[in-house]
Design a protein around this motif. Structure first.
Motif, PDB file in Angstrom:
ATOM      1  N   GLU A   1       4.670   4.786  -3.996  1.00 32.13           N
ATOM      2  CA  GLU A   1       4.244   6.003  -4.686  1.00 32.13           C
ATOM      3  C   GLU A   1       5.382   6.612  -5.503  1.00 32.13           C
ATOM      4  N   ILE A   2       6.596   6.680  -4.918  1.00 31.91           N
ATOM      5  CA  ILE A   2       7.726   7.330  -5.576  1.00 31.91           C
ATOM      6  C   ILE A   2       8.975   6.486  -5.357  1.00 31.91           C
ATOM      7  N   VAL A   3       9.768   6.367  -6.382  1.00 33.74           N
ATOM      8  CA  VAL A   3      11.069   5.723  -6.251  1.00 33.74           C
ATOM      9  C   VAL A   3      12.085   6.689  -6.838  1.00 33.74           C
ATOM     10  N   ALA A   4      13.077   7.051  -6.038  1.00 35.02           N
ATOM     11  CA  ALA A   4      14.113   7.975  -6.507  1.00 35.02           C
ATOM     12  C   ALA A   4      15.475   7.390  -6.213  1.00 35.02           C
ATOM     13  N   GLU A   5      16.349   7.440  -7.204  1.00 33.76           N
ATOM     14  CA  GLU A   5      17.724   6.987  -7.019  1.00 33.76           C
ATOM     15  C   GLU A   5      18.605   8.229  -6.975  1.00 33.76           C
ATOM     16  N   HIS A   6      19.418   8.337  -5.928  1.00 37.62           N
ATOM     17  CA  HIS A   6      20.253   9.516  -5.726  1.00 37.62           C
ATOM     18  C   HIS A   6      21.667   9.278  -6.250  1.00 37.62           C
ATOM     19  N   GLU A   7      22.391  10.380  -6.430  1.00 41.14           N
ATOM     20  CA  GLU A   7      23.753  10.304  -6.965  1.00 41.14           C
ATOM     21  C   GLU A   7      24.668   9.449  -6.108  1.00 41.14           C
ATOM     22  N   ASP A   8      24.434   9.439  -4.791  1.00 43.43           N
ATOM     23  CA  ASP A   8      25.297   8.650  -3.904  1.00 43.43           C
ATOM     24  C   ASP A   8      24.948   7.163  -3.904  1.00 43.43           C
ATOM     25  N   GLY A   9      23.954   6.783  -4.711  1.00 43.11           N
ATOM     26  CA  GLY A   9      23.576   5.379  -4.804  1.00 43.11           C
ATOM     27  C   GLY A   9      22.437   4.989  -3.874  1.00 43.11           C
ATOM     28  N   SER A  10      22.042   5.882  -2.975  1.00 44.19           N
ATOM     29  CA  SER A  10      20.932   5.570  -2.074  1.00 44.19           C
ATOM     30  C   SER A  10      19.613   5.673  -2.832  1.00 44.19           C
ATOM     31  N   VAL A  11      18.604   5.059  -2.272  1.00 41.39           N
ATOM     32  CA  VAL A  11      17.288   5.026  -2.898  1.00 41.39           C
ATOM     33  C   VAL A  11      16.259   5.519  -1.894  1.00 41.39           C
ATOM     34  N   THR A  12      15.347   6.368  -2.362  1.00 42.63           N
ATOM     35  CA  THR A  12      14.250   6.836  -1.526  1.00 42.63           C
ATOM     36  C   THR A  12      12.955   6.275  -2.072  1.00 42.63           C
ATOM     37  N   ILE A  13      12.185   5.702  -1.162  1.00 44.82           N
ATOM     38  CA  ILE A  13      10.896   5.131  -1.551  1.00 44.82           C
ATOM     39  C   ILE A  13       9.830   5.741  -0.665  1.00 44.82           C
ATOM     40  N   ALA A  14       8.814   6.331  -1.253  1.00 39.07           N
ATOM     41  CA  ALA A  14       7.679   6.856  -0.497  1.00 39.07           C
ATOM     42  C   ALA A  14       6.591   5.800  -0.512  1.00 39.07           C
ATOM     43  N   ILE A  15       6.119   5.457   0.673  1.00 36.59           N
ATOM     44  CA  ILE A  15       5.090   4.428   0.771  1.00 36.59           C
ATOM     45  C   ILE A  15       3.759   5.071   1.148  1.00 36.59           C
ATOM     46  N   THR A  16       2.702   4.367   0.892  1.00 33.71           N
ATOM     47  CA  THR A  16       1.371   4.868   1.225  1.00 33.71           C
ATOM     48  C   THR A  16       1.163   4.778   2.737  1.00 33.71           C
ATOM     49  N   PRO A  17       0.215   5.541   3.250  1.00 36.29           N
ATOM     50  CA  PRO A  17      -0.087   5.441   4.683  1.00 36.29           C
ATOM     51  C   PRO A  17      -0.472   4.016   5.115  1.00 36.29           C
ATOM     52  N   ASP A  18      -1.179   3.306   4.252  1.00 37.12           N
ATOM     53  CA  ASP A  18      -1.541   1.924   4.581  1.00 37.12           C
ATOM     54  C   ASP A  18      -0.306   1.029   4.672  1.00 37.12           C
ATOM     55  N   GLN A  19       0.637   1.216   3.760  1.00 34.74           N
ATOM     56  CA  GLN A  19       1.876   0.439   3.807  1.00 34.74           C
ATOM     57  C   GLN A  19       2.680   0.785   5.059  1.00 34.74           C
ATOM     58  N   GLN A  20       2.669   2.059   5.423  1.00 34.07           N
ATOM     59  CA  GLN A  20       3.376   2.492   6.624  1.00 34.07           C
ATOM     60  C   GLN A  20       2.790   1.801   7.855  1.00 34.07           C
ATOM     61  N   LEU A  21       1.478   1.813   7.981  1.00 34.55           N
ATOM     62  CA  LEU A  21       0.826   1.165   9.119  1.00 34.55           C
ATOM     63  C   LEU A  21       1.118  -0.330   9.150  1.00 34.55           C
ATOM     64  N   LYS A  22       1.106  -0.949   7.975  1.00 35.02           N
ATOM     65  CA  LYS A  22       1.394  -2.376   7.895  1.00 35.02           C
ATOM     66  C   LYS A  22       2.823  -2.667   8.368  1.00 35.02           C
ATOM     67  N   LEU A  23       3.790  -1.860   7.910  1.00 37.70           N
ATOM     68  CA  LEU A  23       5.175  -2.042   8.328  1.00 37.70           C
ATOM     69  C   LEU A  23       5.333  -1.832   9.832  1.00 37.70           C
ATOM     70  N   GLN A  24       4.688  -0.809  10.364  1.00 36.33           N
ATOM     71  CA  GLN A  24       4.770  -0.552  11.799  1.00 36.33           C
ATOM     72  C   GLN A  24       4.183  -1.719  12.593  1.00 36.33           C
ATOM     73  N   TYR A  25       3.058  -2.217  12.148  1.00 30.92           N
ATOM     74  CA  TYR A  25       2.419  -3.343  12.814  1.00 30.92           C
ATOM     75  C   TYR A  25       3.328  -4.580  12.777  1.00 30.92           C
ATOM     76  N   GLU A  26       3.896  -4.861  11.609  1.00 28.01           N
ATOM     77  CA  GLU A  26       4.777  -6.019  11.465  1.00 28.01           C
ATOM     78  C   GLU A  26       6.028  -5.888  12.335  1.00 28.01           C
ATOM     79  N   MET A  27       6.576  -4.675  12.415  1.00 28.17           N
ATOM     80  CA  MET A  27       7.762  -4.461  13.249  1.00 28.17           C
ATOM     81  C   MET A  27       7.441  -4.722  14.719  1.00 28.17           C
TER      82      MET A  27
END
Length: 130
Positions: free
Chosen positions: A16-42
């Motif tokens: 949904e969102i990709v943000a690059e911060h001044e310190d070089g880190s990256v924030t990515i907002a994922i959809t609820p479905d992607q979150q569930l998929k990642l949790q299941y895979e983990m």
């Protein structure tokens, strides 16, 4: 060492969102479905890893591993007659899984907490608390 990330490639992954911060880190907002998929895979990877750990001949001391739903607490059950102390190092992987799972679940960084307990299989008492 920092990983080079192509934000265009990440954006193509349906985030949904990709943000690059001044310190070089990256924030990515994922959809609820992607979150569930990642949790299941983990959890699938965790279960597979536990099976491998229990089958490892060099670790006959570990007889079972259990964890709670949120992956905040792990209990590694050991045979005290075979316990060497090296089991603590294998427990470190559970910290990684627990912390990553909680982060993916949206727990704020300062609230993430994972505990690993090495439990005596004969008494049920915590032998080592990390």
């Amino acid at each position: 060492m920092t990983a080079e990330i192509d934000l265009a490639d990440i954006a193509e992954e349906d985030v949904e969102i990709v943000a690059e911060h001044e310190d070089g880190s990256v924030t990515i907002a994922i959809t609820p479905d992607q979150q569930l998929k990642l949790q299941y895979e983990m959890k699938e990877e965790l279960e597979s890893g536990i099976e491998e750990l229990l089958e490892e001949e060099a670790l006959d001391s570990v007889t079972d591993v259990t964890y709670n739903y949120e992956l905040t607490t792990f209990h590694m059950q050991v045979d005290p007659s075979l316990y060497t102390g090296l089991e603590v190092f294998y427990g470190a992987a559970f910290y990684i899984y627990g912390n990553m799972y909680q982060a993916i679940s949206g727990i704020p960084q300062e609230e993430i907490s994972t505990e690993v307990h090495i439990v005596d299989q004969e008494t049920g008492e915590v032998a080592v608390e990390e």
